[in-house]
Design a protein around this motif. Sequence first.
Motif, PDB file in Angstrom:
ATOM      1  N   HIS A   1      74.983  39.613  24.048  1.00  0.00           N
ATOM      2  CA  HIS A   1      75.577  38.375  24.545  1.00  0.00           C
ATOM      3  C   HIS A   1      75.645  37.310  23.439  1.00  0.00           C
ATOM      4  O   HIS A   1      76.657  36.624  23.291  1.00  0.00           O
TER       5      HIS A   1
ATOM      6  N   LYS B   1      73.127  28.894  25.099  1.00  0.00           N
ATOM      7  CA  LYS B   1      74.417  28.227  25.091  1.00  0.00           C
ATOM      8  C   LYS B   1      74.968  28.019  26.498  1.00  0.00           C
ATOM      9  O   LYS B   1      75.340  26.911  26.858  1.00  0.00           O
ATOM     10  N   CYS B   2      75.020  29.092  27.284  1.00  0.00           N
ATOM     11  CA  CYS B   2      75.619  28.990  28.625  1.00  0.00           C
ATOM     12  C   CYS B   2      74.568  29.102  29.734  1.00  0.00           C
ATOM     13  O   CYS B   2      74.901  29.032  30.906  1.00  0.00           O
TER      14      CYS B   2
ATOM     15  N   CYS C   1      70.428  32.523  27.960  1.00  0.00           N
ATOM     16  CA  CYS C   1      71.279  32.206  26.803  1.00  0.00           C
ATOM     17  C   CYS C   1      71.155  30.701  26.549  1.00  0.00           C
ATOM     18  O   CYS C   1      71.306  29.909  27.467  1.00  0.00           O
TER      19      CYS C   1
ATOM     20  N   GLU D   1      78.881  35.344  22.002  1.00  0.00           N
ATOM     21  CA  GLU D   1      78.959  33.879  21.888  1.00  0.00           C
ATOM     22  C   GLU D   1      79.379  33.500  20.469  1.00  0.00           C
ATOM     23  O   GLU D   1      80.216  32.628  20.257  1.00  0.00           O
TER      24      GLU D   1
HETATM   25 ZN   LIG Z   1      75.847  32.527  26.819  1.00  0.00          ZN
END
Ligand SMILES: [Zn+2]
Length: 245
Positions: A204, A190-191, A188, A208
């Motif tokens: 996922h 983002k994370c 991901c 998000e």
């Molecule tokens: Zn994520």
Amino acid sequence: MSNLFALRNYARKSPSALPQSILFSSSPRSLTIYDSYPKSIFHFLVLPRVEAGSSVGIDDLESLKTLFAHGRESAQHVLNALNEDAQEVKREIEQEMQERYGFKWPIWIGFHGAPSMHHLHLHVLSSDLCSERLKNKKHYNSFNPKLGFFLHIDDVLSWFDSEPSYYHEMIKLDQKAYEKLLKEDLLCWKCEAPMKNIPNLKAHLQEEWDKVSKREKVKAERKRKLEEKQTTESERIEKKVKLDD
Ligand SMILES: [Zn+2]
Ligand SMILES: [Zn+2]
């Protein structure tokens, strides 16, 4: 992708010859079109046009690699112009985000290290990667903003201000090395959580995005209530002033 030369053909045409379903906007130096395979909620491509009197011809505009090979100064000129036009597209997307969603979220602007279509094109897309058209690892990795395949315009422009050795290293744009990045594991953006497969990743990414949307809506509502409170308060003060008279 049906026609690998489609972008080159668009860039050679007069913008008025392009249908509204393709053309978003144009300037003497670029065309902005809707990406026909959008990988995010908003996704546009800014294409350079051959400028009258310029030494940069259609073949030099084939890719970042050919543009840099043509010359440093002309490359800087073309890329600055593309960036300016992309910033305008970004402002228009933000306006549309505000109108349609009530908030805005970041927008990425960049090139692919190893492009899959002829003619230089600058991607301008919203940072969600929520789209039906995102179907495989290659699609995702090519836009993962942290992987290195997606070359942010600010990074590319910074090459001009870097040490000559770094500049020369970067403008080689080793296609094989970039293509290897597309095979990296799914994470991901983002994370950084690892994702087993594309369906998991897509679910996922949607989560998000839902988080962002929920948070921004709460913020907008809080702001609205605060403004409402402030108007009633100022009305009350106004009335009180009148009574005191
Ligand atoms: Zn994520
Ligand atoms: Zn591309």
